[in-house]
Scaffold this motif. Structure first.
Motif, PDB file in Angstrom:
ATOM      1  N   PHE A 146      17.706-170.056   3.276  1.00 57.76           N
ATOM      2  CA  PHE A 146      17.945-169.923   1.849  1.00 57.76           C
ATOM      3  C   PHE A 146      18.256-168.173   1.253  1.00 57.76           C
ATOM      4  N   ILE A 147      18.411-167.558   0.365  1.00 54.08           N
ATOM      5  CA  ILE A 147      17.685-166.971  -0.436  1.00 54.08           C
ATOM      6  C   ILE A 147      18.255-166.783  -1.489  1.00 54.08           C
ATOM      7  N   VAL A 148      16.704-167.054  -2.340  1.00 49.90           N
ATOM      8  CA  VAL A 148      16.478-167.287  -3.367  1.00 49.90           C
ATOM      9  C   VAL A 148      15.808-166.243  -4.004  1.00 49.90           C
ATOM     10  N   ARG A 149      15.971-165.753  -5.411  1.00 50.82           N
ATOM     11  CA  ARG A 149      14.985-164.015  -5.592  1.00 50.82           C
ATOM     12  C   ARG A 149      13.882-165.412  -6.207  1.00 50.82           C
ATOM     13  N   GLU A 150      12.898-164.655  -6.347  1.00 45.04           N
ATOM     14  CA  GLU A 150      11.475-165.182  -6.302  1.00 45.04           C
ATOM     15  C   GLU A 150      10.950-165.342  -7.813  1.00 45.04           C
ATOM     16  N   HIS A 151      10.529-166.366  -8.429  1.00 41.06           N
ATOM     17  CA  HIS A 151       9.701-166.811  -9.537  1.00 41.06           C
ATOM     18  C   HIS A 151       8.759-165.615 -10.284  1.00 41.06           C
ATOM     19  N   GLY A 152       8.304-165.177 -11.425  1.00 43.09           N
ATOM     20  CA  GLY A 152       6.977-164.706 -10.912  1.00 43.09           C
ATOM     21  C   GLY A 152       6.143-165.231 -10.686  1.00 43.09           C
ATOM     22  N   ARG A 153       5.788-167.039 -11.349  1.00 43.58           N
ATOM     23  CA  ARG A 153       5.000-167.558 -11.053  1.00 43.58           C
ATOM     24  C   ARG A 153       4.583-168.403  -9.644  1.00 43.58           C
ATOM     25  N   THR A 154       5.896-168.971  -9.138  1.00 41.47           N
ATOM     26  CA  THR A 154       5.807-169.756  -8.050  1.00 41.47           C
ATOM     27  C   THR A 154       6.462-169.357  -6.676  1.00 41.47           C
ATOM     28  N   PRO A 155       6.450-170.177  -5.797  1.00 46.21           N
ATOM     29  CA  PRO A 155       5.309-170.028  -4.946  1.00 46.21           C
ATOM     30  C   PRO A 155       4.477-169.834  -4.874  1.00 46.21           C
ATOM     31  N   SER A 156       4.259-168.563  -5.502  1.00 45.87           N
ATOM     32  CA  SER A 156       3.159-167.835  -5.200  1.00 45.87           C
ATOM     33  C   SER A 156       2.685-167.925  -2.883  1.00 45.87           C
ATOM     34  N   PRO A 157       3.185-166.850  -2.835  1.00 44.91           N
ATOM     35  CA  PRO A 157       3.202-167.121  -1.013  1.00 44.91           C
ATOM     36  C   PRO A 157       1.765-166.166  -0.769  1.00 44.91           C
ATOM     37  N   GLN A 158       1.400-166.306   0.394  1.00 40.47           N
ATOM     38  CA  GLN A 158       0.271-165.298   1.150  1.00 40.47           C
ATOM     39  C   GLN A 158       1.736-164.767   1.869  1.00 40.47           C
ATOM     40  N   GLU A 159       0.219-163.758   1.094  1.00 44.73           N
ATOM     41  CA  GLU A 159       1.161-162.235   2.372  1.00 44.73           C
ATOM     42  C   GLU A 159       0.733-161.725   3.787  1.00 44.73           C
ATOM     43  N   LEU A 160       1.221-161.934   4.460  1.00 46.17           N
ATOM     44  CA  LEU A 160       0.879-161.719   5.862  1.00 46.17           C
ATOM     45  C   LEU A 160       0.656-160.421   6.643  1.00 46.17           C
ATOM     46  N   GLU A 161       1.626-159.846   5.769  1.00 45.43           N
ATOM     47  CA  GLU A 161       1.682-158.183   6.552  1.00 45.43           C
ATOM     48  C   GLU A 161       1.959-157.159   5.121  1.00 45.43           C
ATOM     49  N   PRO A 162       1.684-155.653   4.974  1.00 44.87           N
ATOM     50  CA  PRO A 162       2.075-154.667   3.945  1.00 44.87           C
ATOM     51  C   PRO A 162       3.195-154.656   3.950  1.00 44.87           C
ATOM     52  N   MET A 163       4.038-154.340   2.856  1.00 43.51           N
ATOM     53  CA  MET A 163       5.546-154.531   2.719  1.00 43.51           C
ATOM     54  C   MET A 163       5.452-152.885   3.146  1.00 43.51           C
ATOM     55  N   GLN A 164       6.936-152.639   3.484  1.00 42.12           N
ATOM     56  CA  GLN A 164       7.732-151.565   4.802  1.00 42.12           C
ATOM     57  C   GLN A 164       8.959-151.024   4.316  1.00 42.12           C
TER      58      GLN A 164
END
Length: 440
Positions: free
Chosen positions: A204-222
């Motif tokens: 899947f490719i889904v645009r992220e909602h501002g509130r869900t699913p609140s993922p945990q970041e594993l690495e900094p943005m590159q």
């Protein structure tokens, strides 16, 4: 071509057999369900302005108008969904030999775009609605679109116009399969929806909602490079499934050079595609295919009579929309036949669904009167490959230039500013304005 494609997609024997499987509490006494589908298809294409007019023009309608409306008002949403699925499968077999040499949009994946469509407010012809001053919503649907064949392959009707699209997705996702790539907007960005796709083996490719699913970041943005609309960044993230096990995903950020209509400058996408199969820049480009389903909804409204506002009963309105979707699939087959027969290229010409529908509205009734019904019988025994070859042969006689789309330039947005009510309600004679060259 339209007659042959509709004959394959809306074969009466198949429709009546499907009705017996999905009819629920309905039954067949005098009025066959295939007859109601045929009458509604005449309305969807625009050959008749309403179901009432189509029924009045039908010389051998075996029941009264009230019985016809009762039949349509009782059509279950499950039967409408089965009609759309079945007709798409039948037409897909005809399209397969036509599009066999077409390169896939995303190699190795079968694209599916899903979005919701709410039917507009209907007229308040039902007695319980006559005293209601607000809008009466007859229902909504989740539509699954295949951009490579231009077919609607699934549709989930819902009688409740206020139902959540997220809860409806569970029934749609039961059809998800490995090797499919689903694209959706941020309304479907939830942990439960992502986990169900993961369980089905789909990507899947889904645009992220501002509130869900609140993922945990594993690495900094590159930074991963640039595309024509802005710079692309990526980072690894993680969400938990229902058992608490982590699911590793990718977050792709597109920093736009120019803001969207809503003023947004960053678009965040979530995907479970492996990085070695699709880079971050490719993910951002593929997500842009999602606009194709918005264009589909516009064509359904403008080209076909998909929103019959005189049908206030939810089941009748959803049945009309479902038949319009099947009619759209027929138009998609005709466009593909002309496209392949004339070996057209996307950069050369773009065909118009409106022009195809207008040609059908102009000539179809006269053709039906001129050709005896038995002349169409030999085409019923044709295989899908044989029918595809016949459609391509007929398509050679079409003139693509008369069926091309004429696009207008971009509209310039200019703020009108505030004026008094007296100025806003002024009236002018256009002839005098053109003569004087300005408005006094």
């Amino acid at each position: 071509m339209a007659r042959l494609a509709m004959q394959r997609a809306l074969e009466p024997e198949w429709i009546d057999e499907l009705f017996e499987q999905k009819r629920g509490l309905q039954y067949t006494r005098q009025l066959l369900f295939s007859t109601t589908v045929e009458l509604m298809s005449v309305v969807a294409v625009g050959l008749r302005p309403s179901l009432h007019a189509a029924a009045k023009a039908c010389k051998d309608l075996p029941v009264s108008l009230q019985a016809l409306y009762d039949k349509i008002n009782g059509t279950s949403p499950g039967l409408v969904r089965a009609l759309v699925q079945g007709s798409a499968t039948r037409l897909g077999k005809v399209l397969a030999p036509m599009l066999g040499g077409k390169a896939p949009m995303v190699p190795g994946y079968q694209l599916r775009i899903v979005d919701g469509n709410h039917l507009p407010a209907s007229e308040k012809r039902l007695k319980p609605l006559r005293g209601f001053r607000g809008a009466a919503l007859p229902g909504q649907s989740l539509v699954v679109y295949d951009p490579e064949t231009d077919l609607v392959v699934d549709m989930l009707p819902c009688e409740d116009g206020h139902a959540s699209e997220r809860t409806m997705m569970q029934a749609i996702q039961q059809q998800a399969q490995p090797g499919q790539l689903w694209i959706a907007d941020r309304n479907f960005s939830t942990r439960a929806i992502f986990c169900r796709w993961q369980e089905r083996g789909s990507c899947f490719i889904v645009r992220e909602h501002g509130r869900t699913p609140s993922p945990q970041e594993l690495e900094p943005m590159q930074l991963r490079g640039r595309i024509d609309t802005g710079s692309v960044h990526e980072q690894a993230i993680s969400i938990e499934d229902e058992q608490g096990k982590p699911i590793r995903l990718r977050r792709v950020e597109l920093h736009l050079e120019h803001p969207t209509e809503d003023g947004e400058t960053v678009i965040r996408l979530l995907t479970n595609l492996p990085a070695w199969e699709l880079t971050a820049r490719s993910v951002a480009r593929v997500y842009r295919f999602r606009w194709k389903i918005e264009s589909l909804f516009q064509r359904l409204e403008a080209v076909l009579h998909s929103e019959v506002q005189t049908l206030g009963h939810p089941r009748a309105a959803l049945f009309a929309f479902g038949v319009a979707v099947m009619a759209y699939n027929v138009l998609a087959v005709l466009q593909s036949a002309v496209w392949v027969a004339h070996e057209l290229r996307e950069e050369d010409i773009e065909l118009s669904s409106y022009c195809f529908a207008d040609e059908i509205r102009t000539h179809y009734a006269g053709m039906v009167m001129a050709v005896i019904p038995t002349a169409w019988d030999p085409y019923d025994s044709m295989t899908a490959d044989q029918l595809a070859e016949v459609l391509l042969q007929i398509a050679l006689h079409a003139n693509p230039k008369s069926l091309r789309k004429h696009t207008r330039g971009p509209k310039t947005s200019a703020r009108k500013g505030y004026v008094s009510g007296a100025v806003a309600r002024r009236q002018v004679a256009t002839a005098r304005v053109l003569k004087n060259g300005f408005i006094k």
